[in-house]
Scaffold this active site. Structure first.
Site, PDB file in Angstrom:
ATOM      1  N   HIS A 159       0.805  -1.217   0.000  1.00 12.40           N
ATOM      2  CA  HIS A 159       0.000   0.000   0.000  1.00 12.40           C
ATOM      3  C   HIS A 159       0.834   1.261   0.000  1.00 12.40           C
ATOM      4  O   HIS A 159       0.534   2.234  -0.686  1.00 12.40           O
ATOM      5  CB  HIS A 159      -0.886   0.022   1.251  1.00 12.40           C
ATOM      6  CG  HIS A 159      -2.232  -0.515   0.964  1.00 12.40           C
ATOM      7  ND1 HIS A 159      -2.886  -1.376   1.797  1.00 12.40           N
ATOM      8  CD2 HIS A 159      -3.038  -0.302  -0.078  1.00 12.40           C
ATOM      9  CE1 HIS A 159      -4.045  -1.663   1.263  1.00 12.40           C
ATOM     10  NE2 HIS A 159      -4.169  -1.033   0.130  1.00 12.40           N
ATOM     11  N   ARG A 184      -7.755  -6.102 -16.641  1.00 14.46           N
ATOM     12  CA  ARG A 184      -7.622  -7.476 -16.136  1.00 14.46           C
ATOM     13  C   ARG A 184      -8.722  -7.721 -15.100  1.00 14.46           C
ATOM     14  O   ARG A 184      -8.522  -7.425 -13.919  1.00 14.46           O
ATOM     15  CB  ARG A 184      -6.262  -7.673 -15.474  1.00 14.46           C
ATOM     16  CG  ARG A 184      -5.076  -7.696 -16.420  1.00 14.46           C
ATOM     17  CD  ARG A 184      -3.796  -7.962 -15.623  1.00 14.46           C
ATOM     18  NE  ARG A 184      -2.713  -8.437 -16.464  1.00 14.46           N
ATOM     19  CZ  ARG A 184      -1.703  -7.675 -16.890  1.00 14.46           C
ATOM     20  NH1 ARG A 184      -1.646  -6.401 -16.583  1.00 14.46           N
ATOM     21  NH2 ARG A 184      -0.737  -8.197 -17.633  1.00 14.46           N
ATOM     22  N   ARG A 237     -10.972  -7.724 -20.617  1.00 15.29           N
ATOM     23  CA  ARG A 237     -10.633  -9.134 -20.808  1.00 15.29           C
ATOM     24  C   ARG A 237     -11.461  -9.976 -19.860  1.00 15.29           C
ATOM     25  O   ARG A 237     -11.538  -9.675 -18.669  1.00 15.29           O
ATOM     26  CB  ARG A 237      -9.141  -9.342 -20.532  1.00 15.29           C
ATOM     27  CG  ARG A 237      -8.758 -10.806 -20.608  1.00 15.29           C
ATOM     28  CD  ARG A 237      -7.291 -11.004 -20.508  1.00 15.29           C
ATOM     29  NE  ARG A 237      -6.809 -10.888 -19.147  1.00 15.29           N
ATOM     30  CZ  ARG A 237      -5.517 -10.984 -18.820  1.00 15.29           C
ATOM     31  NH1 ARG A 237      -4.619 -11.159 -19.774  1.00 15.29           N
ATOM     32  NH2 ARG A 237      -5.140 -10.889 -17.574  1.00 15.29           N
ATOM     33  N   GLU A 296      -1.781 -15.257 -27.358  1.00 15.98           N
ATOM     34  CA  GLU A 296      -0.779 -15.581 -26.332  1.00 15.98           C
ATOM     35  C   GLU A 296      -0.159 -16.951 -26.580  1.00 15.98           C
ATOM     36  O   GLU A 296       0.761 -17.364 -25.888  1.00 15.98           O
ATOM     37  CB  GLU A 296      -1.441 -15.618 -24.941  1.00 15.98           C
ATOM     38  CG  GLU A 296      -2.182 -14.351 -24.610  1.00 15.98           C
ATOM     39  CD  GLU A 296      -2.832 -14.394 -23.242  1.00 15.98           C
ATOM     40  OE1 GLU A 296      -2.171 -14.005 -22.276  1.00 15.98           O
ATOM     41  OE2 GLU A 296      -3.998 -14.817 -23.149  1.00 15.98           O
ATOM     42  N   ASN A 329       3.543 -11.522 -22.535  1.00 16.90           N
ATOM     43  CA  ASN A 329       4.033 -12.166 -21.309  1.00 16.90           C
ATOM     44  C   ASN A 329       3.883 -13.686 -21.436  1.00 16.90           C
ATOM     45  O   ASN A 329       4.786 -14.446 -21.084  1.00 16.90           O
ATOM     46  CB  ASN A 329       3.253 -11.685 -20.090  1.00 16.90           C
ATOM     47  CG  ASN A 329       3.246 -10.173 -19.971  1.00 16.90           C
ATOM     48  OD1 ASN A 329       4.055  -9.506 -20.589  1.00 16.90           O
ATOM     49  ND2 ASN A 329       2.327  -9.634 -19.188  1.00 16.90           N
ATOM     50  N   ASP A 330       2.739 -14.095 -21.955  1.00 21.16           N
ATOM     51  CA  ASP A 330       2.521 -15.523 -22.150  1.00 21.16           C
ATOM     52  C   ASP A 330       3.087 -16.009 -23.477  1.00 21.16           C
ATOM     53  O   ASP A 330       3.684 -17.079 -23.544  1.00 21.16           O
ATOM     54  CB  ASP A 330       1.025 -15.847 -22.067  1.00 21.16           C
ATOM     55  CG  ASP A 330       0.570 -15.970 -20.615  1.00 21.16           C
ATOM     56  OD1 ASP A 330       1.307 -16.575 -19.828  1.00 21.16           O
ATOM     57  OD2 ASP A 330      -0.502 -15.447 -20.275  1.00 21.16           O
ATOM     58  N   ARG A 368       7.364 -18.328 -17.045  1.00 24.01           N
ATOM     59  CA  ARG A 368       7.605 -16.920 -16.714  1.00 24.01           C
ATOM     60  C   ARG A 368       7.820 -16.670 -15.229  1.00 24.01           C
ATOM     61  O   ARG A 368       8.206 -15.579 -14.820  1.00 24.01           O
ATOM     62  CB  ARG A 368       6.475 -16.039 -17.272  1.00 24.01           C
ATOM     63  CG  ARG A 368       5.140 -16.180 -16.594  1.00 24.01           C
ATOM     64  CD  ARG A 368       4.009 -15.563 -17.441  1.00 24.01           C
ATOM     65  NE  ARG A 368       3.438 -14.371 -16.847  1.00 24.01           N
ATOM     66  CZ  ARG A 368       2.328 -13.776 -17.281  1.00 24.01           C
ATOM     67  NH1 ARG A 368       1.675 -14.250 -18.323  1.00 24.01           N
ATOM     68  NH2 ARG A 368       1.858 -12.718 -16.695  1.00 24.01           N
ATOM     69  N   CYS A 418      -0.845  -5.952 -25.298  1.00 27.07           N
ATOM     70  CA  CYS A 418      -1.035  -5.527 -23.908  1.00 27.07           C
ATOM     71  C   CYS A 418      -0.051  -6.203 -22.959  1.00 27.07           C
ATOM     72  O   CYS A 418      -0.119  -6.017 -21.753  1.00 27.07           O
ATOM     73  CB  CYS A 418      -2.476  -5.746 -23.473  1.00 27.07           C
ATOM     74  SG  CYS A 418      -2.978  -7.466 -23.631  1.00 27.07           S
TER      75      CYS A 418
END
Ligand code: PEP
Ligand code: MG
Length: 569
Positions: free
Chosen positions: A186, A293, A329, A428, A451-452, A462, A499
């Site tokens: 936080h 997301r 998504r 992906e 990323n994937d 990953r 993205c």
């Protein structure tokens, strides 16, 4: 020099304010039960009014999301389960109220600590924050008041709680450094909204410093210098000026379109996880949201979010974005993202397993709720929906069929639904990239999830540090898959976004631009640097560069080519 995690970018040079909190040790003696319960009740009221006062001060200085944390803190004070357990503990043990506050709050915090999900672990910090204040009040001990700081300082603390952070006045507090914490704690999140430099997780160092020492906080690299030599101070004074000038120079780009020297327009959008993230996207000149997301809605809950809860979240995002496009998504759970309340099978290779669209198609009762919420929200802005991890055209067709069915159902119920929701998929999986041209006939758009895509193409988990050298966005194999996806879509007049993290990397922008990417979606703070770069480049030259890159045999060669062709800030 010490090193921590740069949680909020910038450089601060100042005197240290060492935040030392009084220890609230409770001597365990027997006490009068009624008196202790009365003390607890008074302390609960005093704590609530403290939190309310801090909340008032933070309005306008912090985002709505952060201000809402204080409502959550007040809710802890008012939670009957929490309060009743403390009262029960006072009765059972006949110990001072402070002891029961300590024991019960630790029990609750411990439960959150034990959860896998980082979001829940952060909730433990909220409970401890409230409990500290509550304990101090039951003991009649004053705790330091950061609002009284009236000279320029950098705060050094073991940790800063949300209420500590909210009390910081930017006029005087030039930065902070904490012994513990991570990028998503936080305190780090709040530092970013306050836009003050912060370094967290530096390790034990409070014993080595004193209030009044000089500190240089280089929150661009994560380095901290205590009582540095004058030449180090001058060096960082210059860096500080350069950085301020750099951020300032980007401001003129906030309302500018992202157009290359030779007139190609691309869309620079932001990635978000919660409706509150929209503000940062807009402040940084985001032209849309390229990835929402939605799994965070599910992860930040103790049960599946209802249709109504989801509807509210989606509607909020769409309304805040006005006529700018929002790509939402659908649920992407599984892999490294788990839901505590939804038991998923143990798997040997979770990333290759039961996840994302696979799970949603297998559990339509879960998926339909989300589709209905999305459809209902669609009339509040410009919505596009994309399905994650699509490997075959049948998966897309099945998801679309459910979408069409729910649309039909809502229309029959007389509920308004937008008529132009674009339906796309994330690319992906290498198989999907290879088949992009055929798939493009049926979808409205693609968004490349690097990323994937990289982990699947390179067969390198990953999450596994040992094989992280294979995360190679610039490997020509990846660039060729991206090209196939873009060319395939363009043949059928469809647009392509990206993205994954790669879209926001300065060095990737020129090549992606040259490959013909239409939309780049990234974290909010990367948008303006990317826009600056786009406006300095020629599309034609980048097409040539991209073609050269595609023909290389290694990532190193590609990087060398890009660096030769483009100069970066
Ligand atoms: C991706 O895979 O690139 C992506 C954007 O999705 P996530 O990181 O949520 O898996
Ligand atoms: Mg992904």
């Amino acid at each position: 020099m010490k090193q921590g995690i740069a949680a909020s970018a910038g450089i601060a040079i100042s005197k240290i304010y060492k935040l030392e909190k009084p220890s609230l040790e409770v001597v365990e003696t027997t006490a009068n039960v009624d008196e202790e319960i009365a003390k607890l009740e008074a302390a609960l009221e005093a704590t609530k009014s403290d939190i309310l006062a801090i909340k008032e001060q933070s309005i306008g200085r912090l985002s709505d999301e952060e201000v809402a944390i204080f409502d959550a803190h007040i809710a802890v004070c008012e939670d009957p389960e929490f309060v009743d357990q403390i009262i029960q503990s006072i009765k059972d043990t006949q110990a001072p109220a402070a002891k029961s506050v300590e024991v019960v709050s630790e029990m609750f915090a411990g439960m959150f600590d034990a959860m896998e999900d980082e979001y829940f672990r952060e909730r433990a910090a909220d409970i401890r924050d409230v409990a500290y204040r509550l304990k101090a009040h039951t003991l009649g001990i004053k705790i330091p008041n950061l609002t009284l700081i009236d000279e320029e300082v950098v705060i050094a603390a073991h940790d800063l709680t949300p209420s500590d952070t909210a009390q910081l006045n930017k006029q005087f507090v030039k930065g902070f450094v904490t012994e513990i914490g991570g990028r998503t704690s936080h305190s780090a999140i709040m530092a970013r909204s306050l836009e003050i430099p912060a370094i967290v997780g530096i390790g034990a160092f409070l014993d080595e410093i004193n209030t009044g020492d000089t500190i240089v906080l280089d929150a661009l690299s994560g380095n901290v210098y205590i009582n540095p030599l004058p030449e180090v101070v001058s060096e960082f004074e210059q860096k500080q000026k350069d950085y301020a000038a750099y951020r300032e120079s980007l401001q003129v780009l906030v309302d500018k379109p992202s157009i290359t020297l030779d007139g190609r327009h691309v869309e620079l959008a932001g990635n978000i996880g919660t409706p509150e993230d929209v503000e940062a996207v807009l402040e940084n000149g985001g032209e849309g949201v390229g990835l929402y997301r939605t799994e965070f809605l599910y992860m930040n809950a103790t049960q599946l979010p209802t249709e109504e809860e989801q509807f509210e979240a989606y509607k909020t995002v769409l309304e805040k974005m006005g006529d700018k496009r929002v790509v939402i998504r659908t649920l992407d759970i599984g892999g490294d993202k788990e839901l505590s309340y939804l038991k998923l099978p143990e798997e040997m290779i979770p990333f290759l397993g039961y996840r994302a669209i696979r799970l949603c198609l297998d559990r339509p009762e879960i998926f339909r709720v989300q589709l209905r919420a999305l459809l209902r929200a669609s009339v509040y802005g410009t919505m596009a929906i994309m399905f994650p991890m699509v490997a075959t055209i049948q998966e897309f067709r099945a998801a679309k069929a459910l979408f069409d069915e729910e649309k039909e159902n809502l229309l029959k119920e007389g509920v308004a639904v937008s008529d132009n929701i674009e339906l796309g998929i994330m690319v992906e999986i290498p198989a999907t990239a290879v088949l992009a041209e055929q798939i493009a006939k049926e979808v409205d758009f693609f968004s490349i999830g690097t990323n994937d895509l990289i982990q699947y193409s390179m067969a390198a988990d990953r999450m596994n540090q040992d094989v992280s050298y294979l995360y190679q966005p610039y490997n020509p194999s990846i660039l060729n898959l991206i090209k196939m996806t873009i060319d395939g879509a363009h043949k059928h007049g469809k647009w392509v976004g990206m993205c994954g993290e790669m879209a926001g990397e300065q060095m990737a922008v020129p090549v992606l631009l040259g490959l013909g990417l239409d939309e780049f979606s990234m974290s909010a703070t990367s948008i303006l640097p990317a826009r600056k770069l786009v406006t300095e480049l020629s599309y034609e030259a980048m097409q040539k560069l991209a073609n050269q890159c595609l023909a290389q045999v290694s990532e190193e060669e590609v990087i060398a080519l890009i660096k030769k062709e483009v100069s970066f800030d």
